[in-house]
Design a protein around this motif. Structure first.
Motif, mmCIF file in Angstrom:
data_model
loop_
_atom_site.group_PDB
_atom_site.id
_atom_site.type_symbol
_atom_site.label_atom_id
_atom_site.label_comp_id
_atom_site.label_asym_id
_atom_site.label_seq_id
_atom_site.Cartn_x
_atom_site.Cartn_y
_atom_site.Cartn_z
ATOM 1 N N SER A 15 -76.549 46.533 65.340
ATOM 2 C CA SER A 15 -75.206 46.879 64.845
ATOM 3 C C SER A 15 -74.679 48.090 65.607
ATOM 4 O O SER A 15 -75.338 49.123 65.686
ATOM 5 C CB SER A 15 -75.273 47.194 63.345
ATOM 6 O OG SER A 15 -74.000 47.583 62.866
ATOM 7 N N THR A 16 -73.473 47.953 66.165
ATOM 8 C CA THR A 16 -72.959 49.008 67.040
ATOM 9 C C THR A 16 -71.438 49.127 66.936
ATOM 10 O O THR A 16 -70.755 48.153 66.586
ATOM 11 C CB THR A 16 -73.345 48.724 68.513
ATOM 12 O OG1 THR A 16 -72.735 49.706 69.354
ATOM 13 C CG2 THR A 16 -72.902 47.346 68.972
ATOM 14 N N VAL A 17 -70.951 50.315 67.282
ATOM 15 C CA VAL A 17 -69.497 50.479 67.378
ATOM 16 C C VAL A 17 -68.979 49.854 68.677
ATOM 17 O O VAL A 17 -67.772 49.747 68.877
ATOM 18 C CB VAL A 17 -69.092 51.975 67.311
ATOM 19 C CG1 VAL A 17 -69.428 52.556 65.959
ATOM 20 C CG2 VAL A 17 -69.742 52.785 68.431
ATOM 21 N N PHE B 201 -65.742 57.997 57.601
ATOM 22 C CA PHE B 201 -66.134 57.533 56.268
ATOM 23 C C PHE B 201 -67.645 57.475 56.101
ATOM 24 O O PHE B 201 -68.130 56.989 55.091
ATOM 25 C CB PHE B 201 -65.544 56.128 56.031
ATOM 26 C CG PHE B 201 -65.804 55.188 57.181
ATOM 27 C CD1 PHE B 201 -67.021 54.561 57.322
ATOM 28 C CD2 PHE B 201 -64.825 54.970 58.153
ATOM 29 C CE1 PHE B 201 -67.277 53.725 58.400
ATOM 30 C CE2 PHE B 201 -65.073 54.126 59.231
ATOM 31 C CZ PHE B 201 -66.296 53.507 59.358
ATOM 32 N N ILE C 23 -68.119 58.283 48.873
ATOM 33 C CA ILE C 23 -68.931 59.464 49.201
ATOM 34 C C ILE C 23 -68.209 60.680 48.613
ATOM 35 O O ILE C 23 -67.006 60.846 48.837
ATOM 36 C CB ILE C 23 -69.069 59.624 50.734
ATOM 37 C CG1 ILE C 23 -69.896 58.466 51.300
ATOM 38 C CG2 ILE C 23 -69.678 60.964 51.105
ATOM 39 C CD1 ILE C 23 -70.011 58.470 52.801
ATOM 40 N N THR D 94 -65.464 47.893 57.331
ATOM 41 C CA THR D 94 -65.553 48.706 56.116
ATOM 42 C C THR D 94 -64.138 48.839 55.553
ATOM 43 O O THR D 94 -63.262 49.426 56.190
ATOM 44 C CB THR D 94 -66.157 50.088 56.446
ATOM 45 O OG1 THR D 94 -67.482 49.901 56.952
ATOM 46 C CG2 THR D 94 -66.218 50.967 55.213
ATOM 47 N N TYR E 8 -65.740 49.878 51.086
ATOM 48 C CA TYR E 8 -66.261 51.229 51.342
ATOM 49 C C TYR E 8 -67.103 51.740 50.167
ATOM 50 O O TYR E 8 -66.733 51.583 49.016
ATOM 51 C CB TYR E 8 -65.054 52.144 51.577
ATOM 52 C CG TYR E 8 -65.308 53.612 51.485
ATOM 53 C CD1 TYR E 8 -66.076 54.265 52.442
ATOM 54 C CD2 TYR E 8 -64.768 54.364 50.442
ATOM 55 C CE1 TYR E 8 -66.302 55.630 52.356
ATOM 56 C CE2 TYR E 8 -64.972 55.723 50.351
ATOM 57 C CZ TYR E 8 -65.751 56.353 51.311
ATOM 58 O OH TYR E 8 -65.966 57.694 51.224
ATOM 59 N N ASN E 9 -68.235 52.393 50.487
ATOM 60 C CA ASN E 9 -69.048 53.061 49.461
ATOM 61 C C ASN E 9 -68.544 54.475 49.294
ATOM 62 O O ASN E 9 -68.567 55.249 50.264
ATOM 63 C CB ASN E 9 -70.501 53.179 49.916
ATOM 64 C CG ASN E 9 -71.191 51.852 49.918
ATOM 65 O OD1 ASN E 9 -70.993 51.047 49.023
ATOM 66 N ND2 ASN E 9 -71.977 51.616 50.936
ATOM 67 N N GLY F 104 -77.587 56.240 62.437
ATOM 68 C CA GLY F 104 -77.570 56.325 63.887
ATOM 69 C C GLY F 104 -76.843 55.198 64.573
ATOM 70 O O GLY F 104 -76.580 54.143 63.990
ATOM 71 N N GLN G 68 -68.092 43.789 61.610
ATOM 72 C CA GLN G 68 -68.216 44.596 60.396
ATOM 73 C C GLN G 68 -66.880 45.296 60.143
ATOM 74 O O GLN G 68 -66.287 45.878 61.077
ATOM 75 C CB GLN G 68 -69.309 45.663 60.565
ATOM 76 C CG GLN G 68 -70.664 45.125 60.985
ATOM 77 C CD GLN G 68 -71.370 44.381 59.868
ATOM 78 O OE1 GLN G 68 -71.256 43.166 59.755
ATOM 79 N NE2 GLN G 68 -72.093 45.104 59.038
ATOM 80 N N MET H 20 -78.924 48.907 61.006
ATOM 81 C CA MET H 20 -77.700 49.351 60.341
ATOM 82 C C MET H 20 -77.926 50.602 59.507
ATOM 83 O O MET H 20 -77.127 50.924 58.635
ATOM 84 C CB MET H 20 -77.167 48.241 59.429
ATOM 85 C CG MET H 20 -76.657 47.039 60.176
ATOM 86 S SD MET H 20 -75.957 45.842 59.045
ATOM 87 C CE MET H 20 -75.507 44.525 60.182
ATOM 88 N N GLY H 21 -79.042 51.274 59.746
ATOM 89 C CA GLY H 21 -79.296 52.512 59.021
ATOM 90 C C GLY H 21 -78.656 53.682 59.754
ATOM 91 O O GLY H 21 -77.634 53.529 60.430
ATOM 92 N N CYS I 295 -75.323 55.029 53.486
ATOM 93 C CA CYS I 295 -76.077 55.460 54.659
ATOM 94 C C CYS I 295 -76.102 56.980 54.783
ATOM 95 O O CYS I 295 -75.072 57.621 54.862
ATOM 96 C CB CYS I 295 -75.421 54.856 55.889
ATOM 97 S SG CYS I 295 -76.025 55.506 57.418
HETATM 98 C C1 SAM Z 1 -74.410 53.133 59.276
HETATM 99 S S1 SAM Z 1 -73.809 52.145 60.571
HETATM 100 C C2 SAM Z 1 -75.205 52.076 61.661
HETATM 101 C C3 SAM Z 1 -75.032 51.176 62.841
HETATM 102 C C4 SAM Z 1 -73.960 51.581 63.839
HETATM 103 N N1 SAM Z 1 -73.894 52.972 64.026
HETATM 104 C C5 SAM Z 1 -72.599 51.014 63.423
HETATM 105 O O1 SAM Z 1 -71.727 51.805 63.089
HETATM 106 O O2 SAM Z 1 -72.474 49.793 63.471
HETATM 107 C C6 SAM Z 1 -73.819 50.513 59.874
HETATM 108 C C7 SAM Z 1 -72.554 50.130 59.177
HETATM 109 O O3 SAM Z 1 -72.383 50.980 58.037
HETATM 110 C C8 SAM Z 1 -71.023 51.124 57.815
HETATM 111 N N2 SAM Z 1 -70.763 52.266 56.922
HETATM 112 C C9 SAM Z 1 -70.976 53.556 57.154
HETATM 113 N N3 SAM Z 1 -70.612 54.310 56.107
HETATM 114 C C10 SAM Z 1 -70.138 53.445 55.172
HETATM 115 C C11 SAM Z 1 -69.602 53.614 53.878
HETATM 116 N N4 SAM Z 1 -69.497 54.805 53.302
HETATM 117 N N5 SAM Z 1 -69.216 52.507 53.200
HETATM 118 C C12 SAM Z 1 -69.340 51.277 53.753
HETATM 119 N N6 SAM Z 1 -69.832 51.062 54.978
HETATM 120 C C13 SAM Z 1 -70.232 52.132 55.683
HETATM 121 C C14 SAM Z 1 -70.491 51.292 59.208
HETATM 122 O O4 SAM Z 1 -69.134 51.097 59.283
HETATM 123 C C15 SAM Z 1 -71.286 50.275 59.994
HETATM 124 O O5 SAM Z 1 -70.604 49.040 60.038
#
Ligand code: SAM
Ligand code: SF4
Length: 345
Positions: free
Chosen positions: A180-182, A111, A281, A247, A278-279, A150, A245, A147-148, A322
């Motif tokens: 912020s991490t998976v 996503f 896309i 989504t 969810y945003n 990567g 987190q 949270m940007g 993002c």
């Molecule tokens: C872009 S990631 C960056 C940090 C790290 N990679 C992570 O996943 O936690 C930060 C957060 O953005 C969320 N995210 C990414 N795409 C998204 C979307 N389209 N809508 C909502 N949340 C989103 C991810 O699930 C994550 O919790």
């Protein structure tokens, strides 16, 4: 460029620890927040001589390509790196900043726009700090969330080096640095060892290991139970709650089974669950549930003992999500309305 290389150059020019600290603080916080020193009386001559060149190199690490302000006070920045690659930072309401740690990402969450193109390159620790430096030229920042673009765990040395600097010379309170991490075993091993221990956000998204593996295809194979156990351990050690987190994807992780899974895993934990609709896309088939449905889920979780926050959407009027500005600028994505949320995702 890495912070260790900057330190090395300063030391080779005769910098003592006090000079090094002062110069790094001047860089990360700017002159307005740094005690005034007369370089002539304070810095050794060889150090004064290398400074203009070093300062020019630091200033060139990032160039602002475009800024997209939103009615809610957030501002999304598209930044060019010296090699022409682009990243995004987001100035958030209430003095927050969301920074990128990589160009692209190898995890490939289905996503996420950033995950769609794979990893392009790592950011150096100086490029991570430079995002704060640039942001502070626009407004005050006292919180930095990773949270940007990567996955910080995949660029761990550089991210931890940046965190160390931000939490010391950068003047950011440790709990206002949010990693912020998976989830990755290396994160749980390294974070507790650092002098600066950031707050931790774990991107959980599902309590079902098989579904999570589909949604986050190249995340390390830690089960949701393992993630929560490691998260709880870190929360207890740092005396600061973990943020989970989530989504919210309509029809995928907003149903009864996940609800019960969340109660089972998170009830009574030292944690906050952030539900983030969810945003949208373009070209992706996912939808966000209605706000009413998301609110009902948050309320019901709360009643069952899971401290839950529904993140209010923000910045709906600017091109967001993002990696979407970068994708648009790089011609990877056709036009169309996109949305963004409060925590700069
Ligand atoms: C872009 S990631 C960056 C940090 C790290 N990679 C992570 O996943 O936690 C930060 C957060 O953005 C969320 N995210 C990414 N795409 C998204 C979307 N389209 N809508 C909502 N949340 C989103 C991810 O699930 C994550 O919790
Ligand atoms: S959500 Fe995070 S880990 Fe997943 S692809 Fe996007 S940046 Fe990478």
């Amino acid at each position: 460029m890495h912070i260790a290389q900057i330190r090395e150059r300063l030391r080779q020019a005769g910098a003592a620890p006090v000079h090094e600290r002062h110069l790094l603080q001047l860089w990360a916080q700017g002159p307005a927040r740094t005690r005034q020193r007369d370089p002539e009386n304070f810095l050794p001559r060889p150090l004064r001589e290398i400074l203009p060149q070093l300062q020019a190199e630091l200033a060139e690490l990032l160039t602002l390509r475009s800024a997209h302000g939103s009615e809610d006070g957030s501002e999304r920045l598209l930044l060019a790196l010296r090699d022409g690659q682009m990243i995004e930072s987001v100035l958030l309401p209430r003095e927050g900043l969301c920074v990128s740690t990589q160009v692209g990402c190898a995890v490939g969450c289905v996503f996420c726009m950033t995950g769609r193109g794979g990893l392009i390159r790592q950011l150096g620790s100086a490029e991570i700090v430079a995002q704060l430096v640039l942001a502070r030229q626009r407004r005050s920042v006292n919180k930095v969330v990773f949270m940007g673009m990567g996955e910080p765990a995949h660029n761990l040395d550089a991210v931890l080096e940046a965190i160390e600097l931000l939490g010391s010379s950068g003047g950011i309170n440790h709990k206002k640095l949010v990693f912020s991490t998976v989830g990755d075993p290396r994160v749980f091993e390294r974070l507790p060892q650092g002098r600066v221990k950031p707050a931790l956000a774990l991107s959980l998204h599902s309590t079902d290991a098989a579904l999570r593996a589909q949604l986050l295809p190249r995340a390390p194979r830690m089960t949701p139970e393992e993630l929560v156990a490691c998260g709880e351990d870190y929360a207890q050690r740092t005396a600061y709650p973990i943020q989970y987190q989530w989504t919210l994807l309509e029809g995928i992780n907003d149903g009864e089974a996940e609800f019960e899974g969340l109660v089972r895993l998170l009830k009574g934990r030292y944690a906050v669950l952030n539900l983030i609709p969810y945003n949208a896309i373009d070209a992706l088939p996912y939808q966000r549930p209605s706000w009413e449905r998301a609110r009902a889920m948050a309320r019901a979780l709360h009643e069952r003992g899971v401290l839950t926050k529904l993140r209010q959407s923000a910045g709906q009027d600017v091109d967001g999500g993002c990696g979407q500005l970068r994708a648009r600028a790089a011609g990877l994505k056709k036009g169309g309305a996109v949305r963004t949320v409060e925590n700069g995702l």
